[in-house]
Design a protein around this motif. Structure first.
Motif, PDB file in Angstrom:
ATOM      1  N   MET A 134       0.841  -1.186   0.000  1.00  0.00           N
ATOM      2  CA  MET A 134       0.000   0.000   0.000  1.00  0.00           C
ATOM      3  C   MET A 134       0.886   1.249   0.000  1.00  0.00           C
ATOM      4  O   MET A 134       1.862   1.334   0.723  1.00  0.00           O
ATOM      5  N   LYS A 135       0.506   2.219  -0.809  1.00  0.00           N
ATOM      6  CA  LYS A 135       1.264   3.464  -0.917  1.00  0.00           C
ATOM      7  C   LYS A 135       1.157   4.264   0.386  1.00  0.00           C
ATOM      8  O   LYS A 135       0.091   4.399   0.965  1.00  0.00           O
ATOM      9  N   SER A 136       2.285   4.792   0.816  1.00  0.00           N
ATOM     10  CA  SER A 136       2.303   5.624   2.010  1.00  0.00           C
ATOM     11  C   SER A 136       1.540   6.922   1.742  1.00  0.00           C
ATOM     12  O   SER A 136       1.668   7.528   0.673  1.00  0.00           O
ATOM     13  N   LYS A 137       0.752   7.357   2.706  1.00  0.00           N
ATOM     14  CA  LYS A 137      -0.031   8.575   2.558  1.00  0.00           C
ATOM     15  C   LYS A 137       0.763   9.745   3.118  1.00  0.00           C
ATOM     16  O   LYS A 137       1.493   9.608   4.091  1.00  0.00           O
ATOM     17  N   SER A 138       0.604  10.910   2.491  1.00  0.00           N
ATOM     18  CA  SER A 138       1.342  12.084   2.940  1.00  0.00           C
ATOM     19  C   SER A 138       0.397  13.276   3.053  1.00  0.00           C
ATOM     20  O   SER A 138      -0.716  13.269   2.517  1.00  0.00           O
TER      21      SER A 138
END
Length: 117
Positions: free
Chosen positions: A1-5
């Motif tokens: 899962m892509k890291s959220k920023s």
């Protein structure tokens, strides 16, 4: 899962407003007012609770608090974006300022303001 920023979230907020043609309403003044309204709605949850009750919210209160905290955060992100403020950098700078204003040996265990020491 892509890291959220933070940047991803700000982009999502910008896109959300643009597709609804709401950006014209999102001046810094309007966002600041909306932010204060959301903070008031968060305060309303706790308004008549005791200290102990405020630490032990029921499911409905907890869900409502979560939604209001999110609203506050989202308006704050929008406002910081409009004012070209990197919210994380600003927060870290403010912690450094507060560290100097409130030295541990002076303020430990006290709720006094810095000008009261």
């Amino acid at each position: 899962m892509k890291s959220k920023s933070i940047e991803d979230l700000q982009k999502k907020l910008t896109d959300f407003a643009q597709v609804r043609n709401w950006d014209k309403f999102h001046s810094p003044k309007n966002l600041s007012v909306a932010l204060s309204v959301e903070v008031a709605e968060l305060n309303e949850i706790f308004q008549w609770l005791t200290e102990e009750q405020s630490k032990n919210l029921n499911l409905q209160q907890s869900t409502q608090a979560e939604q209001e905290v999110a609203d506050v955060f989202l308006y704050l992100l929008q406002l910081s974006s409009k004012l070209d403020i990197n919210i994380l950098d600003a927060a870290y700078r403010k912690i450094e300022i507060n560290d100097k204003k409130y030295p541990v040996d002076t303020c430990f265990g006290s709720a006094k303001k810095c000008n009261e020491f």
